[in-house]
Design a protein around this motif. Structure first.
Motif, PDB file in Angstrom:
ATOM      1  N   ARG A   7       0.863  -1.179   0.000  1.00 55.93           N
ATOM      2  CA  ARG A   7       0.000   0.000   0.000  1.00 55.93           C
ATOM      3  C   ARG A   7       0.894   1.222   0.000  1.00 55.93           C
ATOM      4  O   ARG A   7       1.868   1.273   0.705  1.00 55.93           O
ATOM      5  N   SER A   8       0.536   2.179  -0.787  1.00 58.35           N
ATOM      6  CA  SER A   8       1.359   3.372  -0.876  1.00 58.35           C
ATOM      7  C   SER A   8       0.563   4.641  -0.600  1.00 58.35           C
ATOM      8  O   SER A   8       1.045   5.721  -0.842  1.00 58.35           O
ATOM      9  N   ASP A   9      -0.648   4.504  -0.092  1.00 56.82           N
ATOM     10  CA  ASP A   9      -1.483   5.676   0.129  1.00 56.82           C
ATOM     11  C   ASP A   9      -1.391   6.195   1.561  1.00 56.82           C
ATOM     12  O   ASP A   9      -2.270   6.875   2.034  1.00 56.82           O
ATOM     13  N   HIS A  10      -0.295   5.898   2.259  1.00 57.25           N
ATOM     14  CA  HIS A  10      -0.090   6.411   3.612  1.00 57.25           C
ATOM     15  C   HIS A  10       1.374   6.797   3.770  1.00 57.25           C
ATOM     16  O   HIS A  10       2.240   6.342   3.031  1.00 57.25           O
ATOM     17  N   ALA A  11       1.634   7.680   4.718  1.00 59.54           N
ATOM     18  CA  ALA A  11       3.014   8.072   5.012  1.00 59.54           C
ATOM     19  C   ALA A  11       3.774   6.846   5.497  1.00 59.54           C
ATOM     20  O   ALA A  11       3.184   5.947   6.103  1.00 59.54           O
ATOM     21  N   PRO A  12       5.081   6.778   5.248  1.00 59.51           N
ATOM     22  CA  PRO A  12       5.839   5.571   5.589  1.00 59.51           C
ATOM     23  C   PRO A  12       5.874   5.252   7.083  1.00 59.51           C
ATOM     24  O   PRO A  12       6.158   4.126   7.448  1.00 59.51           O
ATOM     25  N   ASP A  13       5.559   6.238   7.939  1.00 57.72           N
ATOM     26  CA  ASP A  13       5.595   5.984   9.376  1.00 57.72           C
ATOM     27  C   ASP A  13       4.201   5.968  10.005  1.00 57.72           C
ATOM     28  O   ASP A  13       4.068   6.001  11.220  1.00 57.72           O
ATOM     29  N   GLN A  14       3.163   5.897   9.195  1.00 58.78           N
ATOM     30  CA  GLN A  14       1.785   5.916   9.688  1.00 58.78           C
ATOM     31  C   GLN A  14       1.110   4.568   9.488  1.00 58.78           C
ATOM     32  O   GLN A  14       1.304   3.917   8.466  1.00 58.78           O
TER      33      GLN A  14
END
Length: 157
Positions: A7-14
Motif C-alpha cells: 500500500r502506498s497511500d499512507h506516510a511511511p511511518d503511519q
C-alpha cells in the motif's frame, strides 16, 4: 487472482486505518529485536496502538527487554491467521520502556485478548508469577510501515 502489492497511500511511518485492526490486539503478533551479537530474536507478543505508538509488554530481564535496551530498533509483524494474505509490518524505534503502568497495561491486554475482564497474573498465567516477574511497558514509534492486502476484498494493494 489478486495482485500482491504494498500500500502506498499512507506516510511511511503511519499505520493506515485499513490495517489498524491488526495492531489492536491482533490474533498474531511477532516482535523481532536485535541481540547483542547482531542476530534477530523473535517472540510472540500481545500489542495495541495508542494512536502514536505501538505498545507491547515484556518482563524485566527477558531477552527482548534486554535487546530493546541495547538496540531500540524493532520490527513487529501482525496478522490474522484466517487471512494470511493481509498483514501489517511495523518497523520502529523503542522510545520508552517503563514499569510505571505496565501491570495495568498487561491487564488491559489480557482482558482484550480474553474477551472479558481478567488480570494477567492469575487470569492469563498463574498468580504466583506476580511475585517474580516485573512487567515492562514498551512504546514503539513507527518509522516504516508496510501493509499488504492480497485478499481481493477491496482497497488498494
Amino acid at each position: 487472482m489478486p495482485t500482491i502489492g504494498l500500500r502506498s497511500d499512507h506516510a511511511p511511518d503511519q499505520i493506515p486505518a485499513s490495517h489498524r485492526d491488526l495492531i489492536q490486539c491482533p490474533p498474531v503478533a511477532a516482535l523481532t529485536t536485535v541481540m547483542p551479537d547482531g542476530y534477530p530474536q523473535t517472540s510472540v507478543v500481545w500489542c495495541d496502538f495508542d494512536g502514536v505508538c505501538v505498545r507491547v509488554n515484556t518482563m524485566r530481564g527477558f531477552a527482548k527487554e534486554r535487546n530493546m535496551r541495547g538496540d531500540p530498533r524493532v520490527t513487529l509483524l501482525c496478522y490474522d491467521p484466517h487471512q494470511p494474505n493481509r498483514y501489517l509490518e511495523v518497523r520502529g524505534t523503542v522510545v520508552e520502556m517503563t514499569e510505571a503502568g505496565a501491570a495495568q497495561h498487561l491487564d488491559q491486554l489480557a482482558s482484550a485478548y480474553a474477551g472479558r475482564p481478567i488480570r494477567y497474573f492469575g487470569g492469563a498465567i498463574p498468580a504466583h508469577f506476580a511475585q517474580t516477574e516485573h512487567p515492562v511497558l514498551c512504546r514503539i514509534r513507527p518509522t516504516h510501515v508496510v501493509t499488504i492486502d492480497a485478499t481481493g476484498k477491496g482497497g488498494r494493494r
